[in-house]
Design a protein around this motif. Structure first.
Motif, short mmCIF file in Angstrom:
data_model
loop_
_atom_site.label_atom_id
_atom_site.label_comp_id
_atom_site.label_asym_id
_atom_site.label_seq_id
_atom_site.Cartn_x
_atom_site.Cartn_y
_atom_site.Cartn_z
N TYR A 98 0.80 -1.16 -0.13
CA TYR A 98 0.09 -0.07 0.09
C TYR A 98 0.66 1.27 -0.12
O TYR A 98 1.91 1.18 0.67
CB TYR A 98 -0.84 0.18 1.41
N LYS A 127 1.11 4.65 1.98
CA LYS A 127 0.50 5.21 3.18
C LYS A 127 0.59 6.78 2.96
O LYS A 127 1.20 7.08 1.89
CB LYS A 127 1.38 4.68 3.96
N SER A 128 0.11 7.49 3.84
CA SER A 128 0.15 8.79 3.87
C SER A 128 1.63 9.28 3.77
O SER A 128 2.51 8.75 4.57
CB SER A 128 -0.48 9.38 4.93
#
Length: 823
Positions: A612, A614-615
């Motif tokens: 993923y 992520k921020s």
DNA sequence: GATTCTCGGCTATAGACAGCATGTC
DNA sequence: CTATAGCCGAGAATC
């Protein structure tokens, strides 16, 4: 029905079963025998977990062996393969031999062909068929465990096609399929031309209930008060775990299994519940748990390992796919030994090896699903599988499964949705493109079909055909897939009048045997060609690109959940773009083939599970992308095509993880930096290794220059060993991994031949004075006189070795992290 | 003045098969 | 994207 009264089994088996405590067959087992199980009849048994499915399989396999045949037992997970092998090995005293074949493990190196029973994963069986394993057409009985998994979107089609192929190759093959109780067992039985045993019967009662407002209401109408108390039993889960431990009088306490919906929840819940389990520990258990925690800590010095060890000290644990397999196994074993009182798990455990508990608590019944776009309720089947883990044979009078509700209304909803509900019907997912891509190619390459009609004819043997009203959808998707495979030179089509012959090309055969998704193979080939523009494959390339230019279109897929695949580029984009990299070309005019580029290439294939973003990652990797654009192979998607570009960046993140691993960054550093568990790091590395090996083979096959192939091999080896280039030689020595190789190198021993000639004191010093280790390593390096007798470790070598490995984070220090404490 | 409660904003989201050739600290 | 729960910090309520 008594086991000794059964005919057709190897002599003594009936008595042995009786000695195990099987006095009478369970009703479903007797029914199966009545349906001709011992005479080679096909059978589908749809029965609950732990109600004697395995014995049904064993009876079928043993009777087949007694008739002189061999049996194949198909499992969905590698971990289950070894569990089943261990179980079946108890028949070895009757001359029954057992072998295992999975991706990471082949039985004893012995020829599987000589085994009576072979246990394998469905993918492995598929691969064995593709590679023409000699014994695969000589089977008399196949057992498919957890056959309801044909419903699984990603792996179901493989099982479905594999069963169809096995049944076609082996005339008169007895097919026994074991399933959880599902809505449409009859349909599965019809597909397999099998008798059906469909039963809810259980040897141990299972009560399912819902806990709300301090009370569990069970499905049998009974109620149990479990009030929520003061800390640490101040929430529902804690109260229920505490209650299970307190109410069982066997002195061992009733263990609980808590199912939650995310890894983070599993970890935090385990931390909370540790306070509960701790209160129920005996002195001796504390000592054992301390030892176990120590073992966990020594296994992997990561955050995850540390958190796990902390919980284990108190008798609780968590379980999810981010754990290393060693950690997982330790937790499972300690739970079975009743040392660990409570496991908080993601669904890994519901499908995995046998870990029964007194009480199962389904805390979260919804889970985030990106395709769904939010929290999606779990399937009824999935919840039933979790509940089925309740009740330890021989220990518990009954098992209890409890769902959690925060109100009376929610309680009612859960009763309707899960307790009273039947499991969903199993639906074939074969018509999904990614599945067909792979299986159409394999089916043709393995000779199951050589024309378009033959292909459709073969597909009528699948569950899909059994279930579909008409095959229009399947045909249109199949046609599209064939076109795709032809456009990428994996298949050749020869149409001439009535003839519509399809054959696999040489590269198509290779792709099928390598067990690659054809789309992965296409991506790899394109990437490699982009990096070796001058090679003799250009004309070929141009033709294919032109074909694509015409637009190979797919029939719109009605399956909305296909989403994740939709935005993946089909096939390659014009090959010329890949060569227009402005400033990155090697002197001979092609982009350099760097490890990062190759890692990125394999990371963006559909065979690599995505990491993923992520921020903050989007920003970070966009920057990395601009800095290292030159190394990436093939044309990047435009930054304005957000979804595809994010995918590109996610692959870049994975590539950076692999690069870190291949530059000797510590495992715990990597886990922290990419916010993944140690198990994920291993998984990524494994997959990359596999794909790079495939890339190497493909590279050779498409006529890549030798130096390019060598670059792929080096990148692969660096991932395999987890080392920088200069250590490749050393790390190739057995017993020398990334850590030892670096120590030796820093002490001045830079190669295998150095190992043969170096001062023994230096070697010993670098290896921290471990004589046995040093001797083994010298021997493995081919040294004549490996003995370390009377050798004293060299202190300066030891110092150099330590200096070289200490605090390796791949970048300089972590000076930032303390600023936050300032205040 | 210290501790607990509450609310709003922010963030992150399950799993795991395959090839090939032998072995980590 | 069709969501939600856990966590954290800030400010309020409470002792």
């Amino acid at each position: 029905m008594e086991p000794t009264s059964l005919s057709g089994l190897p002599s003594g088996v009936g008595e042995a079963l009786e000695a195990e405590g099987v006095a009478d067959l369970y009703p479903p087992q007797a029914e199966a025998v009545g349906a001709g199980l011992l005479e080679g009849e096909n059978l589908v048994a749809a029965v609950p977990t732990a109600s004697g499915k395995t014995l049904i399989a064993e009876l079928a396999m043993l009777s087949a062996i007694e008739r002189g045949g061999t049996a194949l037992y198909i499992v969905p997970l590698r971990a289950l393969a070894s569990e089943k092998r261990a179980e079946f090995e108890r028949f070895e005293e009757f001359g029954v031999t057992v072998g295992v074949s999975t991706g990471n493990y082949d039985s004893d190196g012995e020829w599987l062909a000589t085994r009576d029973v072979i246990v394998a994963t469905s993918e492995k069986v598929d691969s064995l068929i593709r590679n023409g394993a000699p014994w695969i057409d000589d089977l008399s009985c196949v057992v498919s465990d957890e056959v309801h998994l044909v419903n699984d979107r990603s792996r179901g089609p493989t099982l479905e096609v594999t069963l169809a192929k096995l049944r076609r190759i082996n005339e008169g093959l007895q097919t026994v399929a074991l399933s959880a109780t599902v809505g449409n067992a009859r349909e599965i039985a019809d597909w397999l031309d099998a008798a059906l045993v469909d039963s809810d019967w259980r040897p141990i009662d299972l009560r399912i209930g819902v806990h709300a407002n301090g009370t569990i209401d069970f499905d049998d109408g009974s109620r149990t008060e479990v009030p929520v108390g003061d800390p640490p039993t101040d929430d529902q889960t804690a109260a229920l775990v505490d209650d299970a431990l307190g109410t069982v009088e066997d002195g061992q306490g009733g263990s609980s299994l808590v199912f939650v919906n995310s890894r983070r929840n599993a970890e935090s819940a385990a931390g909370d519940l540790a306070a509960v389990t701790r209160r129920h520990l005996e002195e001796s258990e504390r000592a054992e748990l301390d030892a176990l925690a120590e073992e966990i800590r020594s296994g992997s010095e990561t955050d995850t390992g540390e958190t796990l060890a902390d919980a284990v000290e108190s008798g609780a644990a968590f379980h999810h796919a981010g754990l290393t397999s060693a950690h997982r196994e330790l937790v499972e074993d300690a739970f079975r030994d009743r040392l660990i009182k409570c496991i908080c798990a993601t669904p890994t455990l519901a499908a995995g090896v046998n870990t029964p508990a007194r009480r199962v608590i389904v805390r979260d019944w919804r889970r985030y699903d990106g395709e769904f776009g939010g929290m999606k309720p779990l399937d009824v089947l999935e919840v039933h599988q979790m509940c089925g883990r309740a009740g330890r044979p021989g220990l518990d009078p009954y098992g209890e499964a409890v769902l959690l509700a925060n109100s009376a209304e929610r309680s009612e909803e859960l009763f309707d949705r899960y307790v009273w509900a039947d499991a969903e019907p199993v639906r074939s997912k074969l018509a999904a493109e990614p599945a067909l891509r792979t299986h159409v190619l394999a089916t043709v390459a393995t000779g199951f079909a050589s024309t378009r009609d033959g292909l459709f004819e073969f597909l009528t043997n699948t569950l899909y055909a059994e279930q579909a009203d008409d095959d229009h959808h399947l045909r249109s998707v199949t046609d599209g897939v064939v076109e795709y495979l032809v456009a990428n030179d994996f298949l050749e089509r020869d149409r001439d009048g009535d003839r519509d012959a399809i054959a696999a090309t040489s590269i198509g055969h290779t792709v099928s045997r390598l067990y690659l998704d054809p789309m992965s193979a296409a991506e790899l080939i394109d990437g490699l060609r982009a990096a070796s523009g001058g090679s003799g494959t250009d004309t070929d390339d141009a033709t294919t690109a032109a074909d694509r230019g015409d637009g190979v279109q797919y029939a719109p897929n009605e399956d909305s959940a296909e989403k994740t695949q939709d935005f993946v580029t089909y096939g390659r984009v014009d090959g010329n773009d890949g060569r227009e990299e402005a400033d990155s070309e090697a002197p001979d005019g092609r982009p350099e083939l760097t490890p990062l580029g190759l890692y990125h290439l394999v990371s963006r294939t559909p065979d690599m599970y995505e990491l993923y973003l992520k921020s903050g990652d989007e920003k970070r990797y966009t920057q990395t992308y601009h800095e290292r654009e030159d190394e990436l192979l093939g044309p990047a998607p435009s930054e304005y095509e957000e979804v595809r570009f994010d995918d590109w960046l996610a692959s870049l993140k994975t590539a950076r993880l692999l690069e870190d691993w291949a530059t000797e960054v510590d495992e715990d550093r990597i886990a922290e930096r990419y916010q993944v568990g140690p198990g994920d790091v291993r998984g990524k590395v494994d997959t990359a290794e596999w794909l790079l090996r495939a890339a190497e083979t493909l590279g050779r096959e498409i006529g890549l220059p030798d130096d390019a192939v060598a670059a792929v091999r080096d990148a692969r080896k660096r991932v395999e060993y987890g080392v920088r280039e200069e250590l490749l030689d050393l790390a190739g020595v057995r017993e020398v991994g990334r850590k030892r190789a670096r120590r030796l190198y820093e002490a001045g021993i830079e190669s295998r031949s150095d190992l043969r000639t170096a001062e023994k004191a230096t070697v010993l010093g670098a290896l921290r004075g471990r004589e046995r280790t040093a001797e083994t390593i010298l021997e493995n390096a081919g040294r004549e006189d490996p003995s370390m007798d009377d050798v004293r470790p060299d202190a300066s070598a030891a110092a150099a070795a330590t200096a070289g490995t200490a605090g390796n984070d791949g970048e300089g220090g972590n000076g930032q992290s303390n600023l936050g404490d300032f205040r």
